[in-house]
Design an enzyme around this catalytic site. Structure first.
Site, PDB file in Angstrom:
ATOM      1  N   SER A   1       0.827  -1.203   0.000  1.00  0.00           N
ATOM      2  CA  SER A   1       0.000   0.000   0.000  1.00  0.00           C
ATOM      3  C   SER A   1       0.863   1.256   0.000  1.00  0.00           C
ATOM      4  O   SER A   1       0.597   2.218  -0.742  1.00  0.00           O
ATOM      5  CB  SER A   1      -0.923   0.009   1.222  1.00  0.00           C
ATOM      6  OG  SER A   1      -1.864  -1.042   1.149  1.00  0.00           O
TER       7      SER A   1
ATOM      8  N   ARG B   1       0.988   8.037   6.142  1.00  0.00           N
ATOM      9  CA  ARG B   1       0.109   7.261   7.027  1.00  0.00           C
ATOM     10  C   ARG B   1      -1.310   7.810   6.980  1.00  0.00           C
ATOM     11  O   ARG B   1      -2.282   7.050   6.991  1.00  0.00           O
ATOM     12  CB  ARG B   1       0.668   7.282   8.446  1.00  0.00           C
ATOM     13  CG  ARG B   1      -0.153   6.555   9.491  1.00  0.00           C
ATOM     14  CD  ARG B   1      -0.191   5.062   9.327  1.00  0.00           C
ATOM     15  NE  ARG B   1       1.106   4.409   9.329  1.00  0.00           N
ATOM     16  CZ  ARG B   1       1.267   3.086   9.226  1.00  0.00           C
ATOM     17  NH1 ARG B   1       0.215   2.284   9.110  1.00  0.00           N
ATOM     18  NH2 ARG B   1       2.478   2.558   9.209  1.00  0.00           N
TER      19      ARG B   1
ATOM     20  N   HIS C   1      -2.722   6.662   3.735  1.00  0.00           N
ATOM     21  CA  HIS C   1      -2.981   5.224   3.817  1.00  0.00           C
ATOM     22  C   HIS C   1      -4.289   4.944   4.549  1.00  0.00           C
ATOM     23  O   HIS C   1      -5.055   4.050   4.167  1.00  0.00           O
ATOM     24  CB  HIS C   1      -1.816   4.546   4.535  1.00  0.00           C
ATOM     25  CG  HIS C   1      -2.013   3.084   4.779  1.00  0.00           C
ATOM     26  ND1 HIS C   1      -2.447   2.574   5.985  1.00  0.00           N
ATOM     27  CD2 HIS C   1      -1.840   2.009   3.964  1.00  0.00           C
ATOM     28  CE1 HIS C   1      -2.516   1.259   5.907  1.00  0.00           C
ATOM     29  NE2 HIS C   1      -2.162   0.886   4.697  1.00  0.00           N
TER      30      HIS C   1
END
Length: 207
Positions: A14, A37, A40
């Site tokens: 990812s 992050r 994500h």
């Protein structure tokens, strides 16, 4: 055709995809892992533009965590999403006072939000704290007022409430603050983003 990936490699893949989709976009190396992050967690690349960092906010947050600071959140969802195993190894814990019956009673009696009462309670904690706010703009307003009054000095404020009423304005207050902060400018954010940013800091310590 579906890509065959082992479960333990899904997150790694990812982040590779996020890097590929960012293309030639250059991120500040200090802030890069926090931004990625957040992307994500949300699949929203706007965070590459909308996350605002005070000088060395990431380094200061990591240093506070290494020193055993606690984290205060404004939702049980954010509390649940933060990696408490790593935080505990560092000597910290997560607090969320929003569901405490006495907080609700005090908020009702005073005609204010539970978030305000929760932040006032958090200000009395004996340890330095990172405040991770993903839902309640009034929590940010309360933090700002207590900072200005000299009653509170957060190690870091993560200001990412989502919504429409006073959300933008409350974030702008934190952006004028002299304390370290990471703020999602605009209306976007959420408890998941608040937790993700906390984890991005924690994972840099326990990589």
């Amino acid at each position: 055709m579906l890509e065959q990936i082992k479960p333990m490699d899904i997150e790694k893949r990812s982040f590779q995809i996020i890097t590929e989709l960012l293309g030639d976009r250059t991120l500040d190396p200090e802030n890069e892992l926090v931004i990625k992050r957040a992307i994500h967690t949300t699949a929203d690349f706007d965070y590459a533009d909308h996350l605002v960092f005070s000088p060395h906010a990431v380094q200061k947050g990591i240093a506070a965590l290494k020193d055993g600071c606690d984290i205060v959140t404004d939702t049980q969802m954010a509390k649940a999403g933060i990696n408490k195993t790593i935080l505990g190894k560092l000597g910290g814990e997560v607090h969320c006072f929003m569901s405490d019956p006495d907080v609700a009673e005090e908020a009702k009696a005073r005609g204010i939000t539970r978030a305000i009462v929760s932040m006032e309670r958090a200000a009395r904690l004996p340890k330095s704290c990172i405040f991770a706010i993903g839902n309640a703009p009034t929590a940010l307003v309360s933090l700002h007022e207590q900072i200005e009054a000299g009653r509170l000095r957060p190690a870091l404020i993560i200001g990412v409430p989502v919504g429409f009423v006073n959300v933008v304005e409350s974030k702008e207050l934190i952006l004028t603050s002299h304390v370290p902060h990471i703020v999602a400018r605009g209306r976007k954010g959420g408890s998941n983003v608040a937790a993700a940013i906390c984890n991005a800091l924690l994972y840099q310590i326990m990589r």
